[in-house]
Write an enzyme that holds these catalytic residues in place. Structure first.
Site, PDB file in Angstrom:
ATOM      1  N   GLY A 108      45.167 -35.455  53.101  1.00  8.37           N
ATOM      2  CA  GLY A 108      45.239 -36.498  52.081  1.00  8.37           C
ATOM      3  C   GLY A 108      46.646 -36.993  51.821  1.00  8.37           C
ATOM      4  O   GLY A 108      47.577 -36.737  52.570  1.00  8.37           O
ATOM      5  N   TYR A 109      46.756 -37.745  50.728  1.00  3.81           N
ATOM      6  CA  TYR A 109      47.990 -38.454  50.369  1.00  3.81           C
ATOM      7  C   TYR A 109      48.464 -39.252  51.589  1.00  3.81           C
ATOM      8  O   TYR A 109      49.575 -39.099  52.082  1.00  3.81           O
ATOM      9  CB  TYR A 109      49.078 -37.506  49.853  1.00  3.81           C
ATOM     10  CG  TYR A 109      49.851 -38.174  48.740  1.00  3.81           C
ATOM     11  CD1 TYR A 109      49.286 -38.302  47.472  1.00  3.81           C
ATOM     12  CD2 TYR A 109      51.095 -38.741  48.960  1.00  3.81           C
ATOM     13  CE1 TYR A 109      49.952 -38.969  46.458  1.00  3.81           C
ATOM     14  CE2 TYR A 109      51.766 -39.402  47.944  1.00  3.81           C
ATOM     15  CZ  TYR A 109      51.191 -39.505  46.697  1.00  3.81           C
ATOM     16  OH  TYR A 109      51.843 -40.172  45.716  1.00  3.81           O
ATOM     17  N   GLN A 126      46.487 -22.455  54.834  1.00  9.94           N
ATOM     18  CA  GLN A 126      47.623 -22.697  55.718  1.00  9.94           C
ATOM     19  C   GLN A 126      48.956 -22.774  54.980  1.00  9.94           C
ATOM     20  O   GLN A 126      49.980 -23.073  55.580  1.00  9.94           O
ATOM     21  CB  GLN A 126      47.391 -23.944  56.555  1.00  9.94           C
ATOM     22  CG  GLN A 126      47.409 -25.267  55.802  1.00  9.94           C
ATOM     23  CD  GLN A 126      46.995 -26.418  56.709  1.00  9.94           C
ATOM     24  OE1 GLN A 126      45.839 -26.574  57.051  1.00  9.94           O
ATOM     25  NE2 GLN A 126      47.946 -27.239  57.102  1.00  9.94           N
ATOM     26  N   HIS A 153      49.523 -41.727  54.528  1.00 10.47           N
ATOM     27  CA  HIS A 153      50.626 -42.674  54.762  1.00 10.47           C
ATOM     28  C   HIS A 153      50.358 -43.397  56.071  1.00 10.47           C
ATOM     29  O   HIS A 153      49.324 -43.162  56.729  1.00 10.47           O
ATOM     30  CB  HIS A 153      51.962 -41.927  54.782  1.00 10.47           C
ATOM     31  CG  HIS A 153      51.960 -40.747  55.710  1.00 10.47           C
ATOM     32  ND1 HIS A 153      51.871 -40.874  57.066  1.00 10.47           N
ATOM     33  CD2 HIS A 153      51.994 -39.416  55.463  1.00 10.47           C
ATOM     34  CE1 HIS A 153      51.891 -39.683  57.632  1.00 10.47           C
ATOM     35  NE2 HIS A 153      51.938 -38.764  56.686  1.00 10.47           N
ATOM     36  N   HIS A 210      48.982 -41.486  59.062  1.00 11.84           N
ATOM     37  CA  HIS A 210      47.540 -41.209  59.063  1.00 11.84           C
ATOM     38  C   HIS A 210      46.761 -42.466  59.422  1.00 11.84           C
ATOM     39  O   HIS A 210      45.774 -42.412  60.148  1.00 11.84           O
ATOM     40  CB  HIS A 210      47.068 -40.755  57.672  1.00 11.84           C
ATOM     41  CG  HIS A 210      47.644 -39.456  57.224  1.00 11.84           C
ATOM     42  ND1 HIS A 210      48.563 -39.356  56.208  1.00 11.84           N
ATOM     43  CD2 HIS A 210      47.427 -38.194  57.650  1.00 11.84           C
ATOM     44  CE1 HIS A 210      48.873 -38.095  56.017  1.00 11.84           C
ATOM     45  NE2 HIS A 210      48.214 -37.360  56.875  1.00 11.84           N
TER      46      HIS A 210
END
Ligand code: PAF
Length: 295
Positions: free
Chosen positions: A42-43, A72, A45, A48
């Protein structure tokens, strides 16, 4: 028959059973159709988004997973601070052409709690983030194996900014003979050369300035090698000096390795093919980057 691939409206699905039945239905309607998976934390940018756009070219249905995988993170603080904004991610996925966002929570992803199975790959994790982040790749392998099992995609895409991760996942798929193609996609960079990363959002404006030294340092070392300096230790020293000329930067590691085995290289004559990989704390935000040097 004209095949209608993709979905008219993007679905956001939060549980595994919902995802499985949606994919089963789609496969029934599109028996020849192919599925791509883009695993993310997610988040999102631009890096991605380039994975999602590439996935669109590679397959007929694009699934993006958004899950900050606790297994992780070797550093609990890093996990706590990891940026999350699902609404924004959903919009970005839709614009980039995703069909399904799979966004499970921790309980949904690991209903039995922490898995008892341990997956590890000592040969490819004996240096770089493997040693700098103990347990990291074990967590990555577990979550990626679970995601691949859930989605059963034809292709899964990973950014080469996480080069070691890409190699480790590719090898896991080979070793388990999983019927999925692993595709590594080139790193997307800001205009100032910084690799796109969700962690960049945590840098101040001075942090951003100092972080630009990371990519610059690797390119300077690459040029030094091309100009005749074949000593990896010298090149690492050059990289360290350039990066640490930014007072907000602290080097975690600088390695020069064989791009296939990730083993350290000490001599880099003439047309050597090598990977420069670095991890740097900039304002305590851990950033990684690498460049593949080949003639
Ligand atoms: O690269 C990442 O964002 C993560 O390591 C991955 C592959 C989504 C697994 O959590």
């Amino acid at each position: 028959m004209v095949a209608i691939y993709g979905l008219a409206i993007m679905d956001v699905i939060k549980n595994r059973s919902g995802l499985r039945s949606r994919l089963k239905q789609w496969r029934f309607q599109n028996p020849e159709g192919t599925i791509a998976l883009v695993p993310t934390m997610g988040y999102l940018h631009a890096g991605h988004l380039s994975l999602i756009e590439r996935a669109r070219e590679e397959a007929d249905l694009v699934v993006v997973s958004v899950f900050v995988n606790p297994l992780q993170f070797n550093d609990p603080e890093d996990y706590q601070n990891y940026p999350i904004d699902l609404n924004r991610d959903e919009q970005a996925c839709e614009q980039a052409g995703a069909d399904i966002v799979f966004a499970p929570d921790r309980q949904e992803m690991y209903p039995e709690g922490e898995p008892l199975l341990q997956m590890s790959m000592p040969a490819l994790t004996a240096n770089l983030c493997g040693t700098a982040r103990p347990g990291h790749f074990e967590g990555v392998l577990m979550v990626v194996a679970r995601l691949l099992n859930c989605v059963q995609p034809d292709v899964a895409l990973f950014g080469k900014k996480d080069y070691q991760q890409y190699l480790v996942i590719r090898r896991m798929v080979q070793d388990l003979d999983l019927p999925v193609r692993i595709l590594g996609v080139e790193t997307v960079r800001e205009e100032d050369g910084r690799a796109m990363s969700s962690r960049n959002a945590r840098l101040s404006s001075s942090g951003v300035q100092h972080a630009t030294l990371i990519y610059r340092a690797m390119r300077i070392a690459e040029k030094a090698q091309r100009d005749g300096n074949s000593n990896a230790a010298d090149l690492k020293e050059i990289i360290k000096d350039v990066i640490e000329s930014g007072s907000l930067n602290r080097v975690d590691y600088i390695e020069i390795v064989d791009p296939d085995t990730l083993e350290s290289m000490s001599a880099l004559p003439g047309n050597s093919r090598f990977l420069i990989a670095v991890a740097v704390f900039c304002e305590n935000v851990r950033l990684i980057d690498n460049i593949l040097c080949e003639v």
